[in-house]
Design a protein around this motif. Structure first.
Motif, PDB file in Angstrom:
ATOM      1  N   GLU A 195       1.282  -3.994  -2.617  1.00 16.91           N
ATOM      2  CA  GLU A 195       0.252  -3.854  -3.624  1.00 16.91           C
ATOM      3  C   GLU A 195       0.017  -2.244  -4.072  1.00 16.91           C
ATOM      4  O   GLU A 195      -0.006  -1.900  -5.219  1.00 16.91           O
ATOM      5  CB  GLU A 195      -0.902  -4.591  -3.648  1.00 16.91           C
ATOM      6  CG  GLU A 195      -0.546  -6.265  -3.755  1.00 16.91           C
ATOM      7  CD  GLU A 195      -1.839  -6.961  -3.830  1.00 16.91           C
ATOM      8  OE1 GLU A 195      -1.861  -7.943  -4.232  1.00 16.91           O
ATOM      9  OE2 GLU A 195      -2.590  -6.692  -2.928  1.00 16.91           O
ATOM     10  N   LYS A 241       2.842  -0.595  -5.363  1.00 13.95           N
ATOM     11  CA  LYS A 241       3.033  -0.810  -6.717  1.00 13.95           C
ATOM     12  C   LYS A 241       2.204  -0.044  -7.706  1.00 13.95           C
ATOM     13  O   LYS A 241       2.370   0.328  -8.833  1.00 13.95           O
ATOM     14  CB  LYS A 241       3.094  -2.454  -6.825  1.00 13.95           C
ATOM     15  CG  LYS A 241       3.444  -2.788  -8.212  1.00 13.95           C
ATOM     16  CD  LYS A 241       3.580  -4.140  -8.273  1.00 13.95           C
ATOM     17  CE  LYS A 241       3.683  -4.647  -9.795  1.00 13.95           C
ATOM     18  NZ  LYS A 241       3.698  -6.180  -9.746  1.00 13.95           N
ATOM     19  N   THR A 242       0.886  -0.185  -7.466  1.00 12.52           N
ATOM     20  CA  THR A 242      -0.179   0.362  -8.289  1.00 12.52           C
ATOM     21  C   THR A 242      -0.164   1.700  -8.498  1.00 12.52           C
ATOM     22  O   THR A 242      -0.327   2.256  -9.351  1.00 12.52           O
ATOM     23  CB  THR A 242      -1.519  -0.076  -7.532  1.00 12.52           C
ATOM     24  OG1 THR A 242      -1.602  -1.356  -7.499  1.00 12.52           O
ATOM     25  CG2 THR A 242      -2.824   0.632  -8.405  1.00 12.52           C
ATOM     26  N   LYS A 257       2.834   3.821  -7.934  1.00 13.62           N
ATOM     27  CA  LYS A 257       3.923   4.031  -8.596  1.00 13.62           C
ATOM     28  C   LYS A 257       3.644   3.833 -10.287  1.00 13.62           C
ATOM     29  O   LYS A 257       3.820   4.476 -10.904  1.00 13.62           O
ATOM     30  CB  LYS A 257       5.192   3.157  -8.332  1.00 13.62           C
ATOM     31  CG  LYS A 257       6.223   3.535  -8.927  1.00 13.62           C
ATOM     32  CD  LYS A 257       7.375   2.712  -8.331  1.00 13.62           C
ATOM     33  CE  LYS A 257       8.784   2.807  -9.116  1.00 13.62           C
ATOM     34  NZ  LYS A 257       8.735   3.459 -10.563  1.00 13.62           N
ATOM     35  N   ASP A 273       0.866  -6.138 -14.629  1.00 11.76           N
ATOM     36  CA  ASP A 273       1.260  -5.080 -14.876  1.00 11.76           C
ATOM     37  C   ASP A 273       0.238  -4.355 -16.415  1.00 11.76           C
ATOM     38  O   ASP A 273      -0.310  -3.279 -16.515  1.00 11.76           O
ATOM     39  CB  ASP A 273       2.585  -4.572 -15.098  1.00 11.76           C
ATOM     40  CG  ASP A 273       3.339  -4.523 -13.580  1.00 11.76           C
ATOM     41  OD1 ASP A 273       2.471  -4.696 -12.716  1.00 11.76           O
ATOM     42  OD2 ASP A 273       4.219  -4.348 -13.604  1.00 11.76           O
TER      43      ASP A 273
END
Length: 188
Positions: free
Chosen positions: A33, A36-37, A39, A70
Motif C-alpha cells: 500500500e 502504491k501510494t 508511486k 485511487d
C-alpha cells in the motif's frame, strides 16, 4: 536548466504535500500500500506540476481517477484548488496550433509523394528496404504508444512531442527522488 529546476521544485512541493495528505488517510499501511501510494502521489504530483498542459499528464490523472480508491487519493493529492477550466482553454489553443502544423505536414508529404511517383525508376531493392523500415517504424510507434500515458490516442507527431516531455518529466522525478533518498540516508 532553469525550467528543470523550477519543475523539480514544483514536483517536490506537490509530492511532499501529496504524501502528507495520504499519510493522514491511513496510519497502518502495508508495504504494498505504501509503494502504491508513493508511486501514485509521485505520478499525480508530476502531472499536476505540468498543470495539465500535456496529454500524458491529463491521461495520468484521468487513469488514476477511474479507480475508486485511487480517485480518493487523487483528490487528496490535487486538493480542492485543481483548475480544470484553465486546462481546457490551453488544450484548445494547442489543438488549433497542432492542427495547422499537421495540415502543413500533410501538404508537404503529398508533394513529396508526387515527386517520388515521378521517379518510379527506383530499384526493387530500395522498395523492399523502404517497406522493412516502414514496418519497423510502425512497430516501434505502437510500442511507444503503449508506454506513454494516453499515447494510444495520439498521432505520430504529437506522440513524439509528448514522449520527449514525458521523458524529461520522468528524469526530473528520478532526480528529486534520488535527492530525497540520499538526504534520508545521510541523516541516518
Amino acid at each position: 536548466m532553469c525550467p528543470h529546476t523550477s519543475l523539480k521544485q514544483q514536483f517536490l512541493k506537490k509530492w511532499i504535500m501529496g504524501l502528507q495528505r495520504c499519510s493522514f488517510s491511513k496510519k497502518n499501511m502495508s508495504i504494498l500500500e505504501r509503494k502504491k501510494t508513493i508511486k501514485l502521489s509521485a505520478d499525480i504530483a508530476m502531472a499536476s506540476a505540468r498543470n495539465g498542459t500535456t496529454r500524458w499528464s491529463r491521461a495520468l490523472i484521468s487513469n488514476a481517477s477511474k479507480d475508486g480508491s485511487d480517485n480518493r487519493l487523487v483528490q487528496q493529492i490535487l486538493g480542492p484548488d485543481s483548475n480544470t477550466p484553465a486546462v481546457a482553454t490551453t488544450t484548445n489553443k494547442a489543438r488549433t496550433r497542432r492542427a495547422s502544423v499537421c495540415k502543413k505536414i500533410v501538404k508537404r508529404s503529398h508533394q513529396i509523394r508526387r515527386r517520388r511517383r515521378k521517379c518510379v525508376a527506383a530499384a526493387p531493392v530500395k522498395a523492399v528496404t523502404s517497406s522493412i523500415s516502414k514496418h519497423l517504424v510502425r512497430k516501434r510507434t505502437q510500442v511507444l504508444k503503449t508506454l506513454i500515458p494516453g499515447g494510444e490516442f495520439m498521432d505520430e507527431i504529437c506522440l513524439i512531442e509528448e514522449t520527449l516531455d514525458y521523458i524529461t518529466s520522468l528524469r526530473v522525478q528520478v532526480d528529486v527522488m534520488r535527492s530525497v533518498a540520499s538526504a534520508c540516508f545521510s541523516q541516518s
